[in-house]
Design a protein around this motif. Sequence first.
Motif, PDB file in Angstrom:
ATOM      1  N   MET A   1       0.824  -1.211   0.000  1.00  0.00           N
ATOM      2  CA  MET A   1       0.000   0.000   0.000  1.00  0.00           C
ATOM      3  C   MET A   1       0.858   1.260   0.000  1.00  0.00           C
ATOM      4  N   ASN A   2       0.352   2.312  -0.636  1.00  0.00           N
ATOM      5  CA  ASN A   2       0.943   3.634  -0.492  1.00  0.00           C
ATOM      6  C   ASN A   2      -0.021   4.508   0.305  1.00  0.00           C
ATOM      7  N   ARG A   3       0.319   5.774   0.450  1.00  0.00           N
ATOM      8  CA  ARG A   3      -0.458   6.606   1.369  1.00  0.00           C
ATOM      9  C   ARG A   3      -1.871   6.904   0.879  1.00  0.00           C
ATOM     10  N   ASN A   4      -2.163   6.629  -0.388  1.00  0.00           N
ATOM     11  CA  ASN A   4      -3.544   6.771  -0.854  1.00  0.00           C
ATOM     12  C   ASN A   4      -4.491   5.876  -0.065  1.00  0.00           C
ATOM     13  N   ALA A   5      -3.978   4.746   0.428  1.00  0.00           N
ATOM     14  CA  ALA A   5      -4.819   3.792   1.152  1.00  0.00           C
ATOM     15  C   ALA A   5      -5.366   4.372   2.451  1.00  0.00           C
TER      16      ALA A   5
ATOM     17  N   LYS B   1       3.787   5.703   2.711  1.00  0.00           N
ATOM     18  CA  LYS B   1       4.441   6.766   1.939  1.00  0.00           C
ATOM     19  C   LYS B   1       3.958   6.808   0.493  1.00  0.00           C
ATOM     20  N   ARG B   2       4.563   7.701  -0.297  1.00  0.00           N
ATOM     21  CA  ARG B   2       4.244   7.839  -1.726  1.00  0.00           C
ATOM     22  C   ARG B   2       4.550   6.542  -2.479  1.00  0.00           C
ATOM     23  N   GLU B   3       3.964   6.413  -3.673  1.00  0.00           N
ATOM     24  CA  GLU B   3       4.161   5.227  -4.498  1.00  0.00           C
ATOM     25  C   GLU B   3       5.626   5.034  -4.889  1.00  0.00           C
ATOM     26  N   ILE B   4       6.374   6.103  -5.103  1.00  0.00           N
ATOM     27  CA  ILE B   4       7.779   5.934  -5.478  1.00  0.00           C
ATOM     28  C   ILE B   4       8.568   5.233  -4.383  1.00  0.00           C
TER      29      ILE B   4
END
Length: 259
Positions: A118-122, A139-142
């Motif tokens: 997961m990234n922070r969108n979750a 954190k971010r996807e990167i």
Amino acid sequence: MNAGESGAIYAVKLYPAGATTNSQAGVTDLFGKCMPALEEMIQQQLPLLVHGEVTDKNVDIFDRESAFINMVLQPLVNRLPQLKIVMEHITTREAVQFVTSCGEGSIAATVTPQHLIMNRNALFQNGLQPHNYCLPVLKREIHREAVFKAVTSGSKQFFLGTDSAPHEKHTKEASCGCAGIYNAPVAVPLYTQVFEQAGALDKLEAFTSFNGPDFYGLPRNTSTIRIVREPWIVPNEYHFGSSTVVPMFAGKSLDWKVV
């Protein structure tokens, strides 16, 4: 008898004060107050395990891991290069770069299933998601991609560490909810999913079972578990004392199962 000879103490954990749940009484000044202990740990060959975040409220919560590397960890490695260190539950590209730059045998890192998947969108999709809130925060996807790549590369410097945190449901779904994700029931299936996605199932066993004890200098576990491709639905809740706890991926279908 010292700690290293006790057969009961295999490492020492550093919690910066306020970095995570119930860490208010943690370390406030590593270099000013802990150096004699760290120097003795080298003599006894005891690794230092770190929750790698600064707690300065002026530092953005998404930057606290990279700030810890620059402000604490790199100076510590420069000062005590013989100290073995495990960065627990890393979450950023900077942490991956730091660990790999130090070489095998001196620095290692654990990684949780949530920071691999997961990234922070979750945290915010379809409303605030308190059961996806943990520290270190997603954190971010990167950063997720960098951690994913490092773990599935086969590097011996990375190994399993769930950081599973079973907080009662009402303490998560609250005006000031607890940080922590309860992933114990789904961790191995999710790690398996990650390695399958990367086409690296042949590297899964080393990550889950070999790299950790090898770094610690402990014997590998000789018992085994069996993982099969069999869809199952994660329960919405588990009984937890007089209350319940909500697991990671509650109510969702997973492709792998421990039998």
